[in-house]
Motif scaffolding. Sequence first.
Motif, PDB file in Angstrom:
ATOM      1  N   ALA A  31     -28.578  70.087  21.903  1.00 23.13           N
ATOM      2  CA  ALA A  31     -27.850  69.088  22.699  1.00 23.13           C
ATOM      3  C   ALA A  31     -28.667  67.828  22.931  1.00 23.13           C
ATOM      4  CB  ALA A  31     -27.411  69.697  24.024  1.00 23.13           C
ATOM      5  N   GLU A  32     -29.978  67.959  23.085  1.00 23.47           N
ATOM      6  CA  GLU A  32     -30.796  66.794  23.420  1.00 23.47           C
ATOM      7  C   GLU A  32     -30.939  65.783  22.281  1.00 23.47           C
ATOM      8  OE1 GLU A  32     -33.809  69.876  21.972  1.00 23.47           O
ATOM      9  OE2 GLU A  32     -32.105  69.934  23.350  1.00 23.47           O
ATOM     10  N   VAL A  33     -30.545  66.145  21.052  1.00 26.75           N
ATOM     11  CA  VAL A  33     -30.669  65.192  19.939  1.00 26.75           C
ATOM     12  C   VAL A  33     -29.342  64.517  19.594  1.00 26.75           C
ATOM     13  CG1 VAL A  33     -32.617  66.476  18.967  1.00 26.75           C
ATOM     14  CG2 VAL A  33     -30.303  66.876  18.058  1.00 26.75           C
ATOM     15  N   VAL A  34     -28.279  64.847  20.330  1.00 29.73           N
ATOM     16  CA  VAL A  34     -26.945  64.313  20.062  1.00 29.73           C
ATOM     17  C   VAL A  34     -26.611  63.220  21.078  1.00 29.73           C
ATOM     18  CG1 VAL A  34     -24.477  64.872  19.927  1.00 29.73           C
ATOM     19  CG2 VAL A  34     -26.186  66.531  19.121  1.00 29.73           C
ATOM     20  N   THR A  35     -26.164  62.068  20.575  1.00 31.21           N
ATOM     21  CA  THR A  35     -25.691  60.994  21.439  1.00 31.21           C
ATOM     22  C   THR A  35     -24.172  60.919  21.314  1.00 31.21           C
ATOM     23  OG1 THR A  35     -27.733  59.763  21.081  1.00 31.21           O
ATOM     24  CG2 THR A  35     -25.860  58.528  21.948  1.00 31.21           C
ATOM     25  N   ILE A  36     -23.482  60.956  22.454  1.00 31.16           N
ATOM     26  CA  ILE A  36     -22.018  60.963  22.478  1.00 31.16           C
ATOM     27  C   ILE A  36     -21.527  59.629  23.024  1.00 31.16           C
ATOM     28  CG2 ILE A  36     -19.974  62.083  23.456  1.00 31.16           C
ATOM     29  CD1 ILE A  36     -21.843  64.624  23.743  1.00 31.16           C
ATOM     30  N   SER A  37     -20.553  59.033  22.327  1.00 29.75           N
ATOM     31  CA  SER A  37     -19.926  57.817  22.844  1.00 29.75           C
ATOM     32  C   SER A  37     -18.419  58.012  22.883  1.00 29.75           C
ATOM     33  CB  SER A  37     -20.305  56.600  21.999  1.00 29.75           C
ATOM     34  OG  SER A  37     -19.878  56.766  20.671  1.00 29.75           O
ATOM     35  N   GLY A  38     -17.784  57.292  23.792  1.00 27.13           N
ATOM     36  CA  GLY A  38     -16.348  57.438  23.985  1.00 27.13           C
ATOM     37  C   GLY A  38     -16.078  58.348  25.175  1.00 27.13           C
ATOM     38  N   ALA A  39     -14.812  58.586  25.422  1.00 25.68           N
ATOM     39  CA  ALA A  39     -14.389  59.402  26.563  1.00 25.68           C
ATOM     40  C   ALA A  39     -13.484  60.530  26.076  1.00 25.68           C
ATOM     41  CB  ALA A  39     -13.661  58.537  27.587  1.00 25.68           C
ATOM     42  N   PRO A  40     -14.095  61.615  25.566  1.00 29.88           N
ATOM     43  CA  PRO A  40     -13.271  62.717  25.067  1.00 29.88           C
ATOM     44  C   PRO A  40     -12.588  63.466  26.203  1.00 29.88           C
ATOM     45  CG  PRO A  40     -15.560  63.375  25.081  1.00 29.88           C
ATOM     46  CD  PRO A  40     -15.527  61.913  25.464  1.00 29.88           C
ATOM     47  N   LYS A  41     -11.534  64.154  25.851  1.00 23.38           N
ATOM     48  CA  LYS A  41     -10.847  65.054  26.779  1.00 23.38           C
ATOM     49  C   LYS A  41     -11.409  66.447  26.512  1.00 23.38           C
ATOM     50  CE  LYS A  41      -6.209  66.291  28.331  1.00 23.38           C
ATOM     51  NZ  LYS A  41      -6.447  66.241  29.742  1.00 23.38           N
ATOM     52  N   GLU A  42     -11.539  67.244  27.569  1.00 24.58           N
ATOM     53  CA  GLU A  42     -12.102  68.584  27.464  1.00 24.58           C
ATOM     54  C   GLU A  42     -10.998  69.633  27.585  1.00 24.58           C
ATOM     55  OE1 GLU A  42     -15.879  70.456  29.558  1.00 24.58           O
ATOM     56  OE2 GLU A  42     -14.147  70.513  30.900  1.00 24.58           O
ATOM     57  N   TYR A  43     -11.073  70.652  26.725  1.00 24.38           N
ATOM     58  CA  TYR A  43     -10.193  71.812  26.825  1.00 24.38           C
ATOM     59  C   TYR A  43     -11.100  73.036  26.935  1.00 24.38           C
ATOM     60  CZ  TYR A  43      -7.050  75.592  25.617  1.00 24.38           C
ATOM     61  OH  TYR A  43      -6.343  76.764  25.643  1.00 24.38           O
ATOM     62  N   VAL A  44     -10.908  73.856  27.985  1.00 29.50           N
ATOM     63  CA  VAL A  44     -11.748  75.035  28.215  1.00 29.50           C
ATOM     64  C   VAL A  44     -10.924  76.287  27.940  1.00 29.50           C
ATOM     65  CG1 VAL A  44     -13.160  76.281  29.899  1.00 29.50           C
ATOM     66  CG2 VAL A  44     -13.013  73.776  30.001  1.00 29.50           C
ATOM     67  N   ARG A  45     -11.517  77.197  27.178  1.00 26.51           N
ATOM     68  CA  ARG A  45     -10.860  78.467  26.899  1.00 26.51           C
ATOM     69  C   ARG A  45     -11.864  79.603  27.052  1.00 26.51           C
ATOM     70  NH1 ARG A  45     -12.459  80.823  22.203  1.00 26.51           N
ATOM     71  NH2 ARG A  45     -13.330  79.482  20.596  1.00 26.51           N
ATOM     72  N   ALA A  46     -11.347  80.797  27.281  1.00 28.69           N
ATOM     73  CA  ALA A  46     -12.183  81.991  27.345  1.00 28.69           C
ATOM     74  C   ALA A  46     -12.542  82.412  25.929  1.00 28.69           C
ATOM     75  CB  ALA A  46     -11.447  83.113  28.059  1.00 28.69           C
ATOM     76  N   ALA A  47     -13.798  82.741  25.719  1.00 31.32           N
ATOM     77  CA  ALA A  47     -14.260  83.214  24.411  1.00 31.32           C
ATOM     78  C   ALA A  47     -14.220  84.736  24.372  1.00 31.32           C
ATOM     79  CB  ALA A  47     -15.679  82.721  24.163  1.00 31.32           C
ATOM     80  N   ASP A  48     -14.229  85.299  23.178  1.00 30.19           N
ATOM     81  CA  ASP A  48     -14.271  86.755  23.029  1.00 30.19           C
ATOM     82  C   ASP A  48     -15.510  87.348  23.684  1.00 30.19           C
ATOM     83  OD1 ASP A  48     -11.864  86.793  21.680  1.00 30.19           O
ATOM     84  OD2 ASP A  48     -12.794  86.826  19.691  1.00 30.19           O
ATOM     85  N   SER A  49     -16.583  86.557  23.797  1.00 27.42           N
ATOM     86  CA  SER A  49     -17.836  87.012  24.408  1.00 27.42           C
ATOM     87  C   SER A  49     -17.727  87.159  25.917  1.00 27.42           C
ATOM     88  CB  SER A  49     -18.945  86.011  24.091  1.00 27.42           C
ATOM     89  OG  SER A  49     -18.667  84.769  24.726  1.00 27.42           O
ATOM     90  N   GLY A  50     -16.652  86.636  26.513  1.00 22.11           N
ATOM     91  CA  GLY A  50     -16.500  86.663  27.954  1.00 22.11           C
ATOM     92  C   GLY A  50     -16.886  85.348  28.607  1.00 22.11           C
TER      93      GLY A  50
END
Length: 139
Positions: free
Chosen positions: A46-65
Amino acid sequence: MIDARCRCGAVALSLPGPIKMVAACHCIDCQRRTGAPFGVGAFYPAEVVTISGAPKEYVRAADSGGKVRSYFCPECGSTVYWKADNLPAMIGVAVGAIADPNFPAPIRSVFEQSKHAWIEIEVAGVEHLQQGSMRKSSS
Protein backbone atom coordinates in the motif's frame (compact mmCIF):
# COMPACT_ATOMS: atom_id res chain seq x y z
CA MET A 1 6.15 4.47 -12.83
CA ILE A 2 3.09 2.95 -14.47
CA ASP A 3 -0.55 3.97 -14.37
CA ALA A 4 -3.69 2.05 -13.59
CA ARG A 5 -6.92 3.88 -14.23
CA CYS A 6 -10.61 3.56 -14.85
CA ARG A 7 -12.04 3.87 -18.36
CA CYS A 8 -12.74 7.62 -18.10
CA GLY A 9 -9.56 8.46 -16.14
CA ALA A 10 -11.30 9.98 -13.09
CA VAL A 11 -9.70 7.39 -10.74
CA ALA A 12 -6.03 6.56 -11.23
CA LEU A 13 -3.19 4.85 -9.41
CA SER A 14 0.50 5.44 -9.85
CA LEU A 15 2.52 2.25 -9.36
CA PRO A 16 6.30 1.76 -9.12
CA GLY A 17 6.32 -0.72 -12.03
CA PRO A 18 5.37 -4.31 -12.80
CA ILE A 19 5.26 -6.72 -9.87
CA LYS A 20 5.44 -10.51 -9.71
CA MET A 21 2.64 -10.93 -7.15
CA VAL A 22 -0.17 -11.41 -9.70
CA ALA A 23 -3.13 -13.75 -9.20
CA ALA A 24 -6.04 -14.94 -11.31
CA CYS A 25 -9.11 -15.36 -9.09
CA HIS A 26 -12.04 -17.53 -10.16
CA CYS A 27 -14.29 -16.87 -7.14
CA ILE A 28 -17.90 -16.00 -7.88
CA ASP A 29 -17.44 -12.52 -6.40
CA CYS A 30 -14.57 -11.72 -8.81
CA GLN A 31 -16.62 -13.09 -11.70
CA ARG A 32 -19.44 -10.74 -10.79
CA ARG A 33 -17.09 -7.80 -10.04
CA THR A 34 -15.45 -8.04 -13.47
CA GLY A 35 -18.30 -9.37 -15.58
CA ALA A 36 -15.77 -11.93 -16.84
CA PRO A 37 -15.08 -15.58 -15.93
CA PHE A 38 -12.22 -14.51 -13.61
CA GLY A 39 -10.38 -11.46 -12.32
CA VAL A 40 -6.64 -10.81 -12.41
CA GLY A 41 -5.03 -8.64 -9.76
CA ALA A 42 -1.51 -7.34 -9.15
CA PHE A 43 -0.77 -6.91 -5.45
CA TYR A 44 1.35 -3.94 -4.34
CA PRO A 45 2.45 -2.79 -0.88
CA ALA A 46 0.00 0.00 0.00
CA GLU A 47 2.79 2.46 0.80
CA VAL A 48 4.10 2.46 -2.80
CA VAL A 49 0.73 3.21 -4.44
CA THR A 50 -0.47 6.77 -5.07
CA ILE A 51 -4.23 7.14 -5.59
CA SER A 52 -5.88 10.10 -7.31
CA GLY A 53 -9.54 10.83 -7.84
CA ALA A 54 -12.52 10.07 -5.63
CA PRO A 55 -13.48 6.40 -5.99
CA LYS A 56 -16.65 4.94 -4.54
CA GLU A 57 -16.20 2.05 -2.09
CA TYR A 58 -18.18 -1.20 -2.06
CA VAL A 59 -17.66 -3.51 0.96
CA ARG A 60 -18.49 -7.19 0.88
CA ALA A 61 -17.89 -10.17 3.15
CA ALA A 62 -15.11 -12.46 1.95
CA ASP A 63 -15.09 -16.25 2.20
CA SER A 64 -12.30 -15.82 4.79
CA GLY A 65 -14.73 -14.05 7.13
CA GLY A 66 -13.06 -10.68 6.64
CA LYS A 67 -14.10 -7.83 4.36
CA VAL A 68 -13.03 -6.88 0.84
CA ARG A 69 -13.32 -3.23 -0.14
CA SER A 70 -13.56 -2.63 -3.89
CA TYR A 71 -12.94 0.87 -5.22
CA PHE A 72 -14.54 1.90 -8.48
CA CYS A 73 -15.12 5.03 -10.49
CA PRO A 74 -18.47 6.69 -9.75
CA GLU A 75 -18.52 8.05 -13.32
CA CYS A 76 -17.73 5.05 -15.55
CA GLY A 77 -18.11 2.20 -13.03
CA SER A 78 -14.69 0.58 -13.61
CA THR A 79 -13.22 -1.26 -10.62
CA VAL A 80 -9.62 -0.12 -10.32
CA TYR A 81 -8.40 -1.57 -7.01
CA TRP A 82 -9.38 -3.33 -3.79
CA LYS A 83 -8.20 -3.97 -0.25
CA ALA A 84 -8.79 -7.16 1.73
CA ASP A 85 -8.76 -7.56 5.51
CA ASN A 86 -6.59 -10.68 5.16
CA LEU A 87 -3.90 -8.64 3.32
CA PRO A 88 -4.01 -5.31 5.17
CA ALA A 89 -0.68 -4.01 3.88
CA MET A 90 -1.49 -4.70 0.22
CA ILE A 91 -3.61 -3.15 -2.53
CA GLY A 92 -4.94 -5.37 -5.31
CA VAL A 93 -4.92 -3.57 -8.65
CA ALA A 94 -7.02 -4.78 -11.58
CA VAL A 95 -4.49 -5.78 -14.25
CA GLY A 96 -6.99 -4.67 -16.90
CA ALA A 97 -6.81 -1.15 -15.43
CA ILE A 98 -3.05 -1.19 -16.08
CA ALA A 99 -3.77 -2.00 -19.75
CA ASP A 100 -0.27 -3.30 -20.55
CA PRO A 101 -0.24 -6.47 -22.66
CA ASN A 102 3.33 -7.12 -21.44
CA PHE A 103 2.38 -7.08 -17.74
CA PRO A 104 3.58 -10.22 -15.91
CA ALA A 105 1.34 -13.30 -15.98
CA PRO A 106 -0.27 -14.69 -12.81
CA ILE A 107 1.87 -16.72 -10.42
CA ARG A 108 -1.27 -18.09 -8.72
CA SER A 109 -4.69 -19.21 -9.89
CA VAL A 110 -7.04 -19.24 -6.90
CA PHE A 111 -10.58 -20.42 -6.10
CA GLU A 112 -10.35 -22.92 -8.94
CA GLN A 113 -13.33 -24.84 -7.53
CA SER A 114 -15.51 -22.18 -9.23
CA LYS A 115 -13.34 -21.90 -12.37
CA HIS A 116 -15.18 -22.21 -15.68
CA ALA A 117 -14.36 -25.62 -17.16
CA TRP A 118 -13.03 -24.11 -20.40
CA ILE A 119 -10.48 -21.84 -18.66
CA GLU A 120 -6.89 -23.09 -18.64
CA ILE A 121 -4.11 -21.00 -17.10
CA GLU A 122 -1.00 -22.79 -18.24
CA VAL A 123 1.77 -20.37 -17.35
CA ALA A 124 5.03 -22.08 -16.38
CA GLY A 125 5.30 -22.26 -12.60
CA VAL A 126 1.77 -21.02 -11.81
CA GLU A 127 0.41 -22.33 -8.50
CA HIS A 128 -3.16 -23.71 -8.73
CA LEU A 129 -5.25 -23.46 -5.54
CA GLN A 130 -8.84 -24.44 -4.74
CA GLN A 131 -9.07 -21.72 -2.09
CA GLY A 132 -7.58 -18.23 -2.27
CA SER A 133 -4.30 -17.19 -0.71
CA MET A 134 -1.73 -14.62 -1.67
CA ARG A 135 0.42 -15.53 1.30
CA LYS A 136 3.62 -17.32 0.37
CA SER A 137 3.19 -21.05 0.55
CA SER A 138 5.83 -23.12 2.33
CA SER A 139 7.67 -25.48 -0.01
